[in-house]
Motif scaffolding. Structure first.
Motif, PDB file in Angstrom:
ATOM      1  N   SER A 200       1.109  -1.119   0.227  1.00 22.17           N
ATOM      2  CA  SER A 200       0.264  -0.072  -0.325  1.00 22.17           C
ATOM      3  C   SER A 200       0.982   1.252  -0.431  1.00 22.17           C
ATOM      4  CB  SER A 200      -0.877  -0.328   1.506  1.00 22.17           C
ATOM      5  OG  SER A 200      -0.215  -0.141   2.455  1.00 22.17           O
ATOM      6  N   LYS A 201       2.532   1.236   0.300  1.00 16.92           N
ATOM      7  CA  LYS A 201       2.803   2.069   1.094  1.00 16.92           C
ATOM      8  C   LYS A 201       3.654   2.031  -0.609  1.00 16.92           C
ATOM      9  CE  LYS A 201       3.354   3.112   5.647  1.00 16.92           C
ATOM     10  NZ  LYS A 201       4.175   2.796   6.198  1.00 16.92           N
ATOM     11  N   VAL A 202       3.756   1.280  -1.155  1.00 19.55           N
ATOM     12  CA  VAL A 202       4.497   1.053  -2.956  1.00 19.55           C
ATOM     13  C   VAL A 202       3.492   1.971  -3.794  1.00 19.55           C
ATOM     14  CG1 VAL A 202       5.478  -0.602  -5.054  1.00 19.55           C
ATOM     15  CG2 VAL A 202       6.006  -0.816  -2.176  1.00 19.55           C
ATOM     16  N   TRP A 203       1.924   1.307  -3.905  1.00 13.54           N
ATOM     17  CA  TRP A 203       1.527   1.593  -5.388  1.00 13.54           C
ATOM     18  C   TRP A 203       1.060   3.444  -5.121  1.00 13.54           C
ATOM     19  CZ3 TRP A 203      -3.492   3.638  -5.466  1.00 13.54           C
ATOM     20  CH2 TRP A 203      -4.021   3.412  -6.476  1.00 13.54           C
ATOM     21  N   THR A 204       0.708   3.367  -6.545  1.00 13.90           N
ATOM     22  CA  THR A 204       0.702   4.683  -7.134  1.00 13.90           C
ATOM     23  C   THR A 204      -0.878   4.788  -7.861  1.00 13.90           C
ATOM     24  OG1 THR A 204       1.740   4.702  -8.920  1.00 13.90           O
ATOM     25  CG2 THR A 204       3.228   5.447  -6.894  1.00 13.90           C
TER      26      THR A 204
END
Length: 449
Positions: free
Chosen positions: A114-118
């Motif tokens: 979720s902190k990687v996704w854009t």
């Protein structure tokens, strides 16, 4: 029953019979409206399968029932094992761990997807973080980590690749549908796999229904920029080995005719040992059809292919003697001992060495799993479904075993799968990162005391 009621009942039955017969005819001939109903059925099937596993990660393939109560390092013959650290990923979290020979965690790279996704990612609506894990990771000398994220509850399951620094900060991200495997070239480029649904028919192979997952070989620059993207599916269709598609027909209903799972970039020494191909070629395994091929990315063609004594394998790699080592997931064909590791000669398919476990400790992993031939001749094996790593000698003696200590479930009955175990020589790491590992180990020992 009144005659009118009998007539109505017969009429309804006749209509149902005609509809049933027409449905069979439409299915067999695949004329309209077959595509509409076929796609609707497949979409409903995928949605149902996803809903079953969305409740808990424990019912995805990221967790398995533990076969043993043993935890951590259970076998350690320091005199016969290959010294070094071991890197692996685990189904319990978006994490890669580096351990020493005693199973102590020296370092972790952990970053939720979720902190990687854009919003530019290929996957528009990613699953929750506890349904995602790092499928493969590779450690760079400076302590940075290349890692592939996949979902245990989605199709396409490839979620992307990142480079993380030693503190798990993102250096770069490539958010195509990257999955399964990666390798690095001599000049630092990254070779990996992506897949995506396509509605474009496969020319000459009308029996392959659309949509299906199309597999791609992708090359990235050292900083994560896409340099090339080649369709492995269409290369195979245009090659002399295209008839192998027919081996996958039972799987087409699940959208995945090839299920490519391995890339092994071959340098000059690999090619010299193998005896064919050229430097820069890539060894690729197409699991669904049990076909191993050699791809020339520059010429965009398949130059060699082979089907051998294996079933649904993973991780073929060229050895210095020209043989190929792989994890043969189902080739052992024994109850609760379906897997084996084989070393074979690609010129004549002769198996030169194999290992299928030891008494009480069989190999049994229908999916995933990796192998690594170590510098001392031993073999490191990741038995994913068993949640363990083992090292065996050429004479098949077990000299090291690590069983994940992590458990879940009401009775601790589940163990996370492990993936991509790799032994690392500390001398290959930069001095600054080696010093950091030593300091962290000392601090943990102090905290433990």
């Amino acid at each position: 029953m009144k005659p009118s009621h009998i007539a109505n009942t017969l009429f309804v039955l006749a209509v149902l019979f005609l509809v049933f017969t027409a449905g069979i005819a439409v299915s067999l001939t695949q004329v309209w409206p077959y595509p509409i109903f076929h796609d609707a059925y497949r979409a409903a099937k995928a949605e149902w399968a996803q809903s079953k596993t969305a409740v808990s990660p424990l019912v995805t393939d990221l967790w398995r029932r533990a076969r043993t109560n043993e935890r951590g390092v259970t076998v350690r013959d320091a005199g016969r094992m290959q010294p070094g650290y071991t890197l692996f990923t685990s189904g319990d979290a978006n994490v890669a761990r580096l351990i020493d020979s005693q199973g102590r965690v020296l370092h972790e790279w952990q970053l939720p997807y979720s902190k990687v996704w854009t919003s530019e990612a290929a996957v528009a609506n990613p699953q929750d973080d506890d349904l995602i894990y790092m499928r493969r990771a590779q450690l760079l000398p400076n302590g940075h980590l290349l890692a592939i994220y996949i979902s245990g509850n989605d199709t396409p399951w490839g979620y992307g690749m990142v480079e993380l620094d030693a503190d798990s900060n993102i250096v770069w991200r490539y958010l195509g549908h990257v999955h399964h495997d990666l390798d690095r070239t001599d000049d630092g480029r990254i070779v990996t796999l992506t897949h995506d649904f396509t509605q474009q028919p496969l020319a000459g192979y009308g029996f392959v229904p659309t949509p299906f997952l199309e597999d791609f070989l992708v090359t990235l620059s050292p900083d994560g920029k896409q340099l090339s993207r080649i369709s492995l599916t269409r290369l195979l269709a245009a090659s002399p080995y295209g008839l192998a598609f027919r081996r996958g027909e039972p799987w087409f209903a699940d959208f995945d005719p090839l299920h490519v799972n391995t890339v092994d970039w071959l340098g000059p020494k690999d090619i010299a040992a193998l005896g064919f191909g050229k430097p820069g070629d890539v060894l690729v395994m197409m699991r669904q059809i049990n076909l191993m091929v050699l791809v020339d990315p520059e010429a965009k063609r398949i130059v060699w292919g082979m089907r051998g004594n294996w079933l649904d394998p993973h991780d073929p790699q060229v050895l210095p003697n020209g043989h190929i080592l792989m994890f043969d997931n189902l080739g052992n064909m024994k109850p609760h001992n379906a897997s084996r590791v084989i070393e074979f000669d690609p010129h004549d398919d002769r198996i030169a060495w194999s290992y299928d476990g030891s008494p009480g400790k069989p190999l049994d992993s229908p999916i995933r799993s990796t192998v690594q031939r170590l510098a001392n001749g031993n073999t490191l094996i990741t038995e994913s479904d068993g949640g363990r790593l083992v090292e065996v000698t050429p004479d098949k003696k077990l000299v090291w075993e690590y069983v994940s200590p992590i458990r879940a479930g009401d009775n601790n009955e589940f163990i996370p799968v492990l993936s991509g175990g790799f032994r690392i020589d500390p001398a290959t790491l930069d001095p600054a990162f080696r010093q950091r590992l030593a300091s962290q180990a000392k601090q943990r020992q102090t905290d433990g005391d």
